[in-house]
Design an enzyme around this catalytic site. Structure first.
Site, PDB file in Angstrom:
ATOM      1  N   GLU A 168     -22.759 -30.573  33.147  1.00  0.00           N
ATOM      2  CA  GLU A 168     -23.747 -31.381  32.428  1.00  0.00           C
ATOM      3  C   GLU A 168     -23.129 -32.387  31.460  1.00  0.00           C
ATOM      4  OE1 GLU A 168     -26.684 -28.817  30.700  1.00  0.00           O
ATOM      5  OE2 GLU A 168     -27.425 -28.145  32.643  1.00  0.00           O
ATOM      6  N   GLU A 357     -27.443 -24.467  38.681  1.00  0.00           N
ATOM      7  CA  GLU A 357     -28.109 -23.668  37.658  1.00  0.00           C
ATOM      8  C   GLU A 357     -29.607 -23.782  37.865  1.00  0.00           C
ATOM      9  OE1 GLU A 357     -25.281 -24.249  33.698  1.00  0.00           O
ATOM     10  OE2 GLU A 357     -27.447 -24.393  33.501  1.00  0.00           O
TER      11      GLU A 357
END
Length: 454
Positions: A168, A357
């Protein structure tokens, strides 16, 4: 029509995810150096419950039990991150042999348990020594990261085939170097823009370093992303949505694909070229990733705001629109996941997508030693339906990894936000499988089905 694991295909990968800082604890054990998050958690008012991660879930000593627990739930992939300061306490220079040995033990345990290790190089815990030199705002961190990636690939490349370079990048650059709510706590564009550029360079440099040391590796990187929805069907709101999309979804994947930064819709990004980039950087930004990780938790509805400098957009909070949300106020939307998968699959350079995720925070109900969380089960059912629909539509989706195995240290939320399929009593470190964990395990074994739904 009901959905089973078999509907995703026999080669589809089902994984569970943890991260080093959120789980390991042992913050100064066996030669580990401090990270920016070790420092940040020591600052008053930065963590909502005033907690820290010095012990976290004690994965450092309990790793074998947790790995076996993950396998008992039916997962065939175990994704975890390496702690940069555990391997290189100063960020560069001398390698910590104890840190290297620890991850060998973890990798060996994952393989012996019958799971495939997916190793993330960077999940936000930058060595504090490097931050003192400028952190991601300093070009030297790119070179330090490249060297760190090469060390890890050389050390573990014969055991680990699947690598994720960054977790991220928009998340840690925006929250840590623009808004100041995550480590290292810096605020403003003068930090954010150089951090973006150096992280984008590191993304490609890390990939090249792995490829050089482990030519057979499968290399990916993982992006946080959100479906961006205009509040109203008018030119201003549509333009605002395009600007937000450029930041949330396009900022790091397009440089990796050789497309540069999306400055055509967000002109502020042109400052990167004028102030922080060298002429040769445009050849260094691209990297041919084998797969792209998608991490989608919520959509965003935005509208035009003339009083917001540069952005001209503001989020319309979910609670004002009366939509279902998680315990953190994040909108629940399987349609948002479907949309973002379609958006990323539309890039010609994206060959394979893994949901690296997926999960949600909800309150747990305690009942005579059992933990019930029906809302989390419903969340997974909705998002797995959306994932299957996207796969059936032609998205090259090859895996789904659940966030997360155990409740853990959830960054600025501390221990209040529980995402785990397994409950952790942080006083005793006792693990208790929640009803969602048992449901997921039964579904992976074919004992449960997901109703047709949407």
């Amino acid at each position: 029509m009901s959905i089973t694991r078999a509907d995703f295909g026999t080669n589809f990968r089902w994984g569970i995810v943890i991260s080093a800082f959120q789980n390991e604890g042992a913050h100064d054990a066996d030669g580990k150096g401090p990270s920016i998050w070790d420092a940040f958690t020591g600052r008053r008012g930065k963590i909502k419950d005033r907690s820290h991660a010095r012990t976290a879930t004690d994965f450092y000593t309990r790793y074998l039990d947790d790995i076996l627990l993950a396998r008992s739930l039916g997962f065939d992939v175990f994704r975890f991150s390496l702690s940069w300061p555990r391997i290189l306490p100063e960020g560069t220079g001398a390698v910590n042999a104890a840190g290297i040995a620890f991850y060998h033990r973890v990798i060996d345990a994952v393989i012996e348990a019958g799971m495939e290790p997916y190793v993330t190089l960077y999940h936000w815990d930058l060595p504090l020594t490097l931050e003192k030199k400028g952190g991601w705002c300093h070009r030297g961190t790119v070179h330090a990261f490249e060297a760190y990636a090469a060390i890890c690939a050389k050390e573990y490349g014969k055991k680990v085939r699947n690598w994720i370079v960054l977790n991220e990048p928009f998340g840690f650059t925006s929250l840590g170097y623009m808004l100041g709510v995550h480590a290292p706590g810096k605020f403003g564009l003068s930090y954010f823009l150089p951090a973006v550029h150096h992280v984008a360079l590191a993304q490609a440099a890390g990939g090249r370093a792995i490829r050089a040391e482990a030519p057979q590796a499968r290399i990916g990187t993982a992006y946080s992303c959100s479906q961006i929805i205009p509040y109203a069907d008018n030119d201003n709101d549509r333009a605002a949505a395009q600007r937000i999309d450029a930041l949330f979804n396009r900022l790091f994947i397009e440089p990796a694909l050789g497309m540069g930064y999306p400055s055509e819709v967000f002109p502020l990004l042109a400052r990167i070229e004028r102030r922080y980039a060298l002429w040769r950087d445009w050849d260094l930004l691209p990297f041919d990733f084998d797969f792209i990780g998608i991490q989608n938790y919520f959509p965003l509805v935005v509208r035009y705001n003339a009083f917001m400098p540069y952005l001209n957009a503001t989020e319309v909070k979910a609670r004002h629109r009366k939509v279902p949300t998680t315990a953190l106020g994040w909108e629940i939307s399987g349609n948002g996941l479907y949309s973002i998968l379609q958006q990323f699959a539309a890039y010609p350079g994206v060959k394979e997508i893994i949901i690296t995720e997926g999960g949600a925070a909800f309150p747990d109900v305690h009942d005579n030693g059992k933990i019930h969380d029906p809302a989390r089960i419903a969340w997974y059912e909705e998002y797995l339906r959306a994932a299957l629909l996207a796969k059936q539509s032609g998205v090259p989706l090859t895996g789904y990894f659940a966030w997360t195995l155990t409740d853990n240290f959830e960054w600025a939320e501390g221990y209040n936000a529980r995402f785990g399929l397994v409950h952790v009593d942080f006083e005793t470190q006792q693990r208790t499988i929640k009803s969602s964990g048992r449901w997921f395990g039964d579904w992976l074994e074919g004992k449960e089905q997901i109703s047709g739904g949407q």
